[in-house]
Design a protein around this motif. Structure first.
Motif, PDB file in Angstrom:
ATOM      1  N   ALA A   1       1.145   6.671  -7.074  1.00  0.00           N
ATOM      2  CA  ALA A   1       0.114   7.668  -7.370  1.00  0.00           C
ATOM      3  C   ALA A   1       0.695   9.083  -7.301  1.00  0.00           C
ATOM      4  CB  ALA A   1      -1.045   7.517  -6.383  1.00  0.00           C
ATOM      5  N   TYR A   2       1.543   9.310  -6.315  1.00  0.00           N
ATOM      6  CA  TYR A   2       2.193  10.619  -6.210  1.00  0.00           C
ATOM      7  C   TYR A   2       3.078  10.875  -7.417  1.00  0.00           C
ATOM      8  CZ  TYR A   2       5.153  14.354  -4.388  1.00  0.00           C
ATOM      9  OH  TYR A   2       5.839  15.538  -4.231  1.00  0.00           O
TER      10      TYR A   2
ATOM     11  N   PRO B   1       0.816  -1.229   0.000  1.00  0.00           N
ATOM     12  CA  PRO B   1       0.000   0.000   0.000  1.00  0.00           C
ATOM     13  C   PRO B   1       0.844   1.272   0.000  1.00  0.00           C
ATOM     14  CG  PRO B   1      -0.858  -1.584   1.588  1.00  0.00           C
ATOM     15  CD  PRO B   1       0.476  -2.108   1.130  1.00  0.00           C
ATOM     16  N   ILE B   2       1.993   1.241   0.687  1.00  0.00           N
ATOM     17  CA  ILE B   2       2.873   2.412   0.686  1.00  0.00           C
ATOM     18  C   ILE B   2       3.399   2.679  -0.726  1.00  0.00           C
ATOM     19  CG2 ILE B   2       5.038   3.346   1.594  1.00  0.00           C
ATOM     20  CD1 ILE B   2       4.578   1.686   4.118  1.00  0.00           C
TER      21      ILE B   2
ATOM     22  N   TRP C   1       1.872   1.925  -3.482  1.00  0.00           N
ATOM     23  CA  TRP C   1       0.760   2.478  -4.276  1.00  0.00           C
ATOM     24  C   TRP C   1       0.661   3.989  -4.094  1.00  0.00           C
ATOM     25  CZ3 TRP C   1      -3.226  -1.731  -2.471  1.00  0.00           C
ATOM     26  CH2 TRP C   1      -2.918  -2.941  -3.112  1.00  0.00           C
ATOM     27  N   VAL C   2       0.852   4.442  -2.853  1.00  0.00           N
ATOM     28  CA  VAL C   2       0.803   5.881  -2.586  1.00  0.00           C
ATOM     29  C   VAL C   2       1.938   6.588  -3.328  1.00  0.00           C
ATOM     30  CG1 VAL C   2       0.997   7.650  -0.800  1.00  0.00           C
ATOM     31  CG2 VAL C   2      -0.339   5.577  -0.359  1.00  0.00           C
ATOM     32  N   LEU C   3       3.136   6.005  -3.292  1.00  0.00           N
ATOM     33  CA  LEU C   3       4.277   6.595  -3.988  1.00  0.00           C
ATOM     34  C   LEU C   3       4.055   6.629  -5.496  1.00  0.00           C
ATOM     35  CD1 LEU C   3       7.280   5.032  -2.032  1.00  0.00           C
ATOM     36  CD2 LEU C   3       6.467   7.396  -1.926  1.00  0.00           C
TER      37      LEU C   3
END
Length: 439
Positions: free
Chosen positions: A91-92, A84-85, A87-89
């Motif tokens: 997306a950013y 999940p971390i 995925w955040v990176l």
């Protein structure tokens, strides 16, 4: 130096081939950086690029050393939490991706306060491969069902690829193919694999159709680049990518058997990305066919050590981790070489451990550290088994000696008792220990 080498645990073959590739990289990078040194009214001094590459390599080996001391089973949980971390990176990265040299570089993000760029897809690939290995190695009392595996395995895989695809099709294709290879080796049902491959093709087609419907969207602006590269590869249409390929082929042809010599490349002054994407062409130009084949052999030997390490691993998770992290490195190297000789269209894949670039080197070293952690554990198990066998052998010898000593003491005691009683006799039984004593 001997003390430092003694602290390097794990497969010594992997350590050796990685070190050879890293050491060899300095001369090609130093030579091929000349065009970058003159770019933008530069001074032409390539020493700064050599120092920068040296620091990247040193930090990369520090990563290998640190990671290979971490028990590899820790990465089972790290992959589940880290996905999940990632995925955040990713997306950013899609939203805040930087522009490098005027080109769309939405696959990169800037690390605050240090001025370095980082390619998040390289970290995502490592976490994803370990996550897939973790899922395949879980003990199951019931057979795998498509519904359960689709939710637990393939949805996370497709989410990760969905974030990478808009900015980097070649990396997405490489990761997806390696995941398919990994699940095949992990004995995932073949009929389900074909369904997943078909689903991936449908999703890609849908993505391309959406790009046609919204051509001005930043989210789809790389689709045209993919199409042009494929069209240029299958036709004689000339553009920037075709220019790169032509210069790469000229460099390779100029190298012939023995090459022009270290630092004497001519095409490095005309070939874009000569120190990264097309560094293999510079290697062949300067070191000839012998140098090009030498690099290829080093990667094949590294692949062989990965196979050996996977075979020796005593857990399914360890086997799959070595395959999932090791094979993509070799396939990436083969893709880079194939692009240089125009066997594949331009992909933007670097040559692992040789091409310049910080994040690509560091993530390659991170994956190598996990692989060496697996081999380190197997060495520890083998050493423990050997120590146990030695202890048992020594213990058995002590027991045998003790038994012999006890037997001799008992024999002498029987003889003394008979002497005291005045009733000893020597019989004809030669196996009687008392006869041996009396004699």
């Amino acid at each position: 130096m001997k003390e430092l080498i003694s602290k390097l645990k794990g497969d010594k073959g992997i350590w050796s081939f990685v070190a050879l590739l890293a050491l060899f990289s300095f001369m090609p990078v130093f030579s091929a950086s000349s065009n970058l040194a003159y770019l933008g009214h530069g001074t032409g001094n390539t020493l700064g690029y050599l120092v920068k590459h040296f620091l990247h390599i040193c930090f990369g080996f520090a990563i290998i050393f640190w990671v290979h001391n971490v028990p590899y089973h820790y990465f089972r949980g790290i992959s589940k939490v880290g996905l999940p971390i990632v995925w955040v990176l990713l997306a950013y990265t899609l939203i805040k991706g930087t522009v490098i040299a005027g080109a769309n570089a939405s696959r990169w993000i800037q690390i605050p306060f240090v001025g370095l760029s980082f390619q998040t897809s390289t970290l995502a690939a490592i976490i994803l491969f370990v996550f897939v290995a973790r899922y395949l190695s879980k003990s199951r009392e019931e057979p795998i069902t498509f519904k359960t595996s689709f939710i637990q395995l393939w949805i996370p895989v497709f989410i990760t690829l969905m974030f990478i695809l808009p900015g980097n099709f070649s990396t997405t294709a490489l990761i997806f193919s390696m995941v398919v290879m990994l699940v095949f080796i992990g004995k995932y049902p073949i009929k389900y694999i074909f369904i997943i491959i078909g689903s991936g093709v449908v999703m890609l087609a849908f993505f391309v159709l959406m790009s046609k419907a919204f051509p001005d969207s930043k989210f789809f602006n790389r689709v045209g680049t993919w199409q042009s590269r494929i069209e240029n590869f299958t036709s004689n249409k000339a553009d920037e990518d075709d220019y790169q390929i032509e210069k790469a082929k000229i460099a390779i042809a100029s190298g012939q058997i023995y090459g022009l010599g270290p630092g004497k490349s001519v095409q490095k002054n005309f070939l874009p990305q000569s120190s990264s994407d097309f560094i293999y062409a510079i290697i062949v130009e300067e070191y000839g066919l012998i140098g090009g084949l030498g690099v290829l052999v080093l990667y094949l030997l590294l692949l062989f050590r990965f196979v050996v390490a996977s075979h020796k691993a005593n857990t399914l998770f360890g086997k799959l981790v070595v395959i999932g992290l090791g094979f993509p490195m070799i396939f990436q190297a083969m893709i880079n070489m194939a692009v240089a000789v125009e066997l594949l269209p331009v992909t933007g894949q670097t040559l692992p451990l040789i091409s310049s670039g910080g994040s690509s080197i560091w993530m390659t070293c991170f994956g190598l550290g996990i692989i060496l952690s697996v081999t380190k554990k197997e060495e520890e198990i083998a050493q423990e088994k050997l120590d146990k066998e030695k202890r048992e052998e020594i213990l058995q010898k002590l027991i045998d000696r003790e038994m012999e000593a006890d037997l001799e003491e008992a024999d002498f005691k029987n003889v003394n008792d008979n002497f005291d009683a005045g009733s000893y006799s020597i019989t004809d039984n030669s196996n009687n220990p008392m006869n041996a004593v009396l004699k």
